[in-house]
Scaffold this motif. Structure first.
Motif, PDB file in Angstrom:
ATOM      1  N   LEU A 143      14.353  71.714  97.699  1.00 35.73           N
ATOM      2  CA  LEU A 143      13.010  71.922  97.522  1.00 35.73           C
ATOM      3  C   LEU A 143      12.216  71.908  98.754  1.00 35.73           C
ATOM      4  O   LEU A 143      12.394  71.004  99.636  1.00 35.73           O
ATOM      5  N   VAL A 144      11.323  72.714  98.818  1.00 35.24           N
ATOM      6  CA  VAL A 144      10.241  72.848 100.141  1.00 35.24           C
ATOM      7  C   VAL A 144       9.100  73.053  99.431  1.00 35.24           C
ATOM      8  O   VAL A 144       8.615  73.927  98.871  1.00 35.24           O
ATOM      9  N   SER A 145       8.278  71.717  99.494  1.00 36.17           N
ATOM     10  CA  SER A 145       6.651  71.624  98.901  1.00 36.17           C
ATOM     11  C   SER A 145       5.711  71.552 100.209  1.00 36.17           C
ATOM     12  O   SER A 145       6.202  71.300 101.270  1.00 36.17           O
ATOM     13  N   CYS A 146       4.633  72.015  99.927  1.00 32.84           N
ATOM     14  CA  CYS A 146       3.611  71.877 100.976  1.00 32.84           C
ATOM     15  C   CYS A 146       2.923  70.819 101.202  1.00 32.84           C
ATOM     16  O   CYS A 146       2.717  69.981 100.269  1.00 32.84           O
ATOM     17  N   ILE A 147       2.776  70.336 102.541  1.00 35.08           N
ATOM     18  CA  ILE A 147       1.971  69.031 102.737  1.00 35.08           C
ATOM     19  C   ILE A 147       0.621  68.967 101.898  1.00 35.08           C
ATOM     20  O   ILE A 147       0.155  68.063 101.576  1.00 35.08           O
ATOM     21  N   GLY A 148      -0.081  70.354 101.823  1.00 38.32           N
ATOM     22  CA  GLY A 148      -1.314  70.324 101.126  1.00 38.32           C
ATOM     23  C   GLY A 148      -1.038  69.598  99.710  1.00 38.32           C
ATOM     24  O   GLY A 148      -2.105  69.122  99.256  1.00 38.32           O
ATOM     25  N   ARG A 149      -0.257  70.195  99.093  1.00 40.66           N
ATOM     26  CA  ARG A 149       0.225  69.503  97.551  1.00 40.66           C
ATOM     27  C   ARG A 149       0.093  68.071  97.891  1.00 40.66           C
ATOM     28  O   ARG A 149      -0.200  67.244  96.946  1.00 40.66           O
ATOM     29  N   LYS A 150       0.863  67.602  98.755  1.00 41.69           N
ATOM     30  CA  LYS A 150       1.152  66.169  98.869  1.00 41.69           C
ATOM     31  C   LYS A 150      -0.032  65.132  99.116  1.00 41.69           C
ATOM     32  O   LYS A 150      -0.301  64.281  98.301  1.00 41.69           O
ATOM     33  N   LEU A 151      -1.005  65.874  99.858  1.00 41.60           N
ATOM     34  CA  LEU A 151      -2.226  65.171 100.140  1.00 41.60           C
ATOM     35  C   LEU A 151      -3.158  65.301  98.848  1.00 41.60           C
ATOM     36  O   LEU A 151      -3.966  64.211  98.526  1.00 41.60           O
ATOM     37  N   VAL A 152      -3.248  66.323  98.214  1.00 37.25           N
ATOM     38  CA  VAL A 152      -4.000  66.308  96.904  1.00 37.25           C
ATOM     39  C   VAL A 152      -3.324  65.256  95.659  1.00 37.25           C
ATOM     40  O   VAL A 152      -4.136  64.567  95.229  1.00 37.25           O
ATOM     41  N   ASN A 162       2.020  79.231 101.337  1.00 31.60           N
ATOM     42  CA  ASN A 162       1.722  77.939 101.642  1.00 31.60           C
ATOM     43  C   ASN A 162       1.305  77.469 100.226  1.00 31.60           C
ATOM     44  O   ASN A 162       1.046  78.007  99.357  1.00 31.60           O
ATOM     45  N   GLN A 163       1.075  75.999 100.309  1.00 31.30           N
ATOM     46  CA  GLN A 163       0.673  75.221  98.963  1.00 31.30           C
ATOM     47  C   GLN A 163       1.626  75.535  97.834  1.00 31.30           C
ATOM     48  O   GLN A 163       0.950  75.437  96.842  1.00 31.30           O
ATOM     49  N   THR A 164       2.832  75.928  97.838  1.00 27.82           N
ATOM     50  CA  THR A 164       3.571  76.201  96.773  1.00 27.82           C
ATOM     51  C   THR A 164       4.792  75.145  96.696  1.00 27.82           C
ATOM     52  O   THR A 164       5.182  74.399  97.700  1.00 27.82           O
ATOM     53  N   MET A 165       5.414  75.108  95.502  1.00 25.66           N
ATOM     54  CA  MET A 165       6.594  74.272  95.448  1.00 25.66           C
ATOM     55  C   MET A 165       7.783  75.591  95.470  1.00 25.66           C
ATOM     56  O   MET A 165       7.713  76.720  94.589  1.00 25.66           O
ATOM     57  N   GLY A 207      15.021  67.920 100.076  1.00 24.17           N
ATOM     58  CA  GLY A 207      14.223  68.661 100.530  1.00 24.17           C
ATOM     59  C   GLY A 207      13.219  68.025 101.408  1.00 24.17           C
ATOM     60  O   GLY A 207      13.079  66.938 101.661  1.00 24.17           O
ATOM     61  N   PHE A 208      12.144  68.708 101.442  1.00 24.49           N
ATOM     62  CA  PHE A 208      10.902  68.046 102.417  1.00 24.49           C
ATOM     63  C   PHE A 208       9.556  68.975 102.273  1.00 24.49           C
ATOM     64  O   PHE A 208       9.430  69.835 101.536  1.00 24.49           O
ATOM     65  N   TYR A 209       8.559  68.013 102.460  1.00 23.10           N
ATOM     66  CA  TYR A 209       7.260  68.776 102.898  1.00 23.10           C
ATOM     67  C   TYR A 209       7.134  69.431 103.944  1.00 23.10           C
ATOM     68  O   TYR A 209       7.320  68.912 105.126  1.00 23.10           O
ATOM     69  N   SER A 210       6.267  70.617 103.695  1.00 23.72           N
ATOM     70  CA  SER A 210       6.504  71.549 104.759  1.00 23.72           C
ATOM     71  C   SER A 210       5.133  72.224 105.554  1.00 23.72           C
ATOM     72  O   SER A 210       4.177  71.773 104.544  1.00 23.72           O
ATOM     73  N   TYR A 211       5.139  72.973 106.362  1.00 22.90           N
ATOM     74  CA  TYR A 211       3.727  73.687 106.936  1.00 22.90           C
ATOM     75  C   TYR A 211       4.039  75.145 106.374  1.00 22.90           C
ATOM     76  O   TYR A 211       3.166  75.891 106.629  1.00 22.90           O
ATOM     77  N   GLY A 212       4.913  75.511 105.463  1.00 19.06           N
ATOM     78  CA  GLY A 212       5.041  76.703 104.885  1.00 19.06           C
ATOM     79  C   GLY A 212       6.134  76.806 104.131  1.00 19.06           C
ATOM     80  O   GLY A 212       7.207  76.425 104.655  1.00 19.06           O
ATOM     81  N   GLU A 213       6.245  77.715 103.238  1.00 15.63           N
ATOM     82  CA  GLU A 213       7.416  77.859 102.152  1.00 15.63           C
ATOM     83  C   GLU A 213       7.945  79.380 102.269  1.00 15.63           C
ATOM     84  O   GLU A 213       6.869  80.167 102.284  1.00 15.63           O
ATOM     85  N   MET A 214       8.968  79.772 102.274  1.00 17.73           N
ATOM     86  CA  MET A 214       9.700  80.901 102.162  1.00 17.73           C
ATOM     87  C   MET A 214      10.577  81.254 100.784  1.00 17.73           C
ATOM     88  O   MET A 214      11.249  80.609 100.660  1.00 17.73           O
ATOM     89  N   ALA A 215      10.094  82.338 100.388  1.00 14.55           N
ATOM     90  CA  ALA A 215      10.778  82.692  99.076  1.00 14.55           C
ATOM     91  C   ALA A 215      10.302  84.181  98.628  1.00 14.55           C
ATOM     92  O   ALA A 215       9.118  84.419  98.990  1.00 14.55           O
ATOM     93  N   PRO A 216      11.075  85.040  97.938  1.00 17.46           N
ATOM     94  CA  PRO A 216      10.333  86.141  97.396  1.00 17.46           C
ATOM     95  C   PRO A 216       9.507  85.938  96.130  1.00 17.46           C
ATOM     96  O   PRO A 216       9.370  84.830  95.671  1.00 17.46           O
ATOM     97  N   PHE A 217       8.544  86.840  95.638  1.00 16.61           N
ATOM     98  CA  PHE A 217       7.983  86.620  94.414  1.00 16.61           C
ATOM     99  C   PHE A 217       8.845  86.682  93.354  1.00 16.61           C
ATOM    100  O   PHE A 217       9.866  87.483  93.562  1.00 16.61           O
TER     101      PHE A 217
END
Length: 377
Positions: free
Chosen positions: A314-323, A367-370, A347-357
């Motif tokens: 799991l890679v989730s965004c730091i912005g989600r964690k702050l909200v 950014n800002q995704t799980m 996994g970890f909270y990140s500065y950016g996530e990589m995956a296809p649509f």
């Protein structure tokens, strides 16, 4: 696949999720707070507890293990593949004049290609342009190989991030893990749950991931007007109000977090590219919306699977964690409910996530995704 997981808070004993058994040549993923990864005695402790060759380190903005989110901790997941294999290569952005595309090309050229099934990226998060890194990785990539991963974090400080393979964690490092084998089943998904608001505008001046003007107005001035009183809290406040960017000629928008601001030229540094003529809107989110987004990501990742996942990255965004704040574990719980409690989660909270649509093969920086990568063999 056999998995051993453990976590540790400074000056506390290790807590193991599974029985601490000896594994054969495992891939060991170490996600930890940057301050801990800078301490030699901490690294020595990790190496003593997990005396294996293939250790991959990455700094975080929060650590994920099973259905828990930790801060200021170390989480380790050691994975023994019984029917498949992995290869790991690295490059450092400081050796490429901070240009991420040639670094990505170099990484892909180094990784063995025969029977390659999937690539997972753990990238430096403060100097690397994630969009350019993906462009480099995909330059010669075949459609049969997918890419997922994330950008390392440093809580909400945005000062520096660390990563490494075998060596002690260091700045500038990008790690590429290749997974191989006919029996591997790997699925993935990325979803946000954020809502665009306000008028849709056009990016009229930008360079790579630096945004200068929106609707021919200084981008930073316009953004500060939207934030009002919160403008004094930039750049941290921007994590709560990212940009929804739809590049010209594309139907799917990407979310872009603002990593830093430059008052001298009214520009904003974003986590990925923001091309000229892209349509752009501000975004906001609720706790329930983010948790629902994580659930949707898990549902998409499970849609076409033939077998239950054994491992979830799991890679989730730091912005989600702050909200989400104190409710941050709710999004992990939503994922676990869909993928099953038998799946080992890290996994970890990140500065950016990589995956296809969804339904596509080309990787994108989000950014800002799980973002989930589900693996079984």
């Amino acid at each position: 696949m056999r998995i051993v997981q453990a976590s540790k808070v400074a000056n506390q004993p290790w807590k193991f999720v599974q029985e601490n058994t000896v594994l054969n040549n495992p891939l060991v993923l170490v996600f930890a707070n940057r301050f801990l990864l800078e301490q030699d005695e901490v690294i020595a402790d990790i190496r003593a507890q997990f005396p294996y060759e293939h250790l991959v380190f990455g700094s975080t903005s929060g650590e994920i293990i099973q259905n828990q989110v930790h801060d200021g901790s170390i989480v380790v997941t050691a994975i023994e593949f019984e029917k498949s294999s992995f290869e790991i290569v690295t490059e450092n952005i400081l050796n490429f004049d901070k240009k991420a595309k040639p670094l990505g090309e170099a990484l892909y050229n180094k990784i063995p290609k025969a029977n390659l099934k999937h690539l997972f990226v753990i990238s430096e998060g403060s100097m690397v342009n994630g969009s350019s890194l993906i462009d480099g990785l995909e330059k010669e990539l075949t459609n049969s190989v997918s890419i997922t991963g994330g950008m390392c974090g440093d809580d909400a400080r945005f000062l520096k991030t660390l990563a490494s393979y075998k060596e002690n964690p260091k700045e500038g490092e990008v790690v590429l893990i290749g997974f191989y084998g006919e029996t591997l089943e790997i699925s993935f998904a990325s979803f946000g749950g954020w809502i665009p608001f306000g008028p849709e505008r056009k990016i009229t001046r930008s360079k790579s991931n630096i945004l200068f003007e929106i609707d021919d107005q200084p981008a930073l001035d316009l953004y500060k007007n939207y934030l009002g009183d919160k403008a004094s809290e930039l750049p941290q406040a921007s994590l709560l109000y990212p940009l929804n960017v739809t590049p010209e000629g594309k139907s799917e928008p990407v979310v872009r977090t603002i990593l830093n601001i430059h008052d001298d030229n009214n520009s904003m540094l974003l986590a990925g590219d923001v091309p000229v003529n892209s349509r752009v809107q501000l975004m906001m989110a609720s706790v329930d919306g983010i948790a629902a987004g994580a659930q949707r990501a898990a549902e998409i990742a499970m849609e076409q699977r033939n077998s239950p996942p054994q491992l979830a990255l799991l890679v989730s965004c730091i912005g989600r964690k702050l909200v989400m704040n104190q409710r941050v574990e709710e999004e992990i719980e939503q994922v676990q409910e869909i993928i099953g409690k038998q799946t080992a989660i890290t996994g970890f909270y990140s500065y950016g996530e990589m995956a296809p649509f969804h339904g596509q093969t080309a990787c994108e920086l989000h950014n800002q995704t799980m973002t989930l990568t589900l693996i079984s063999e």
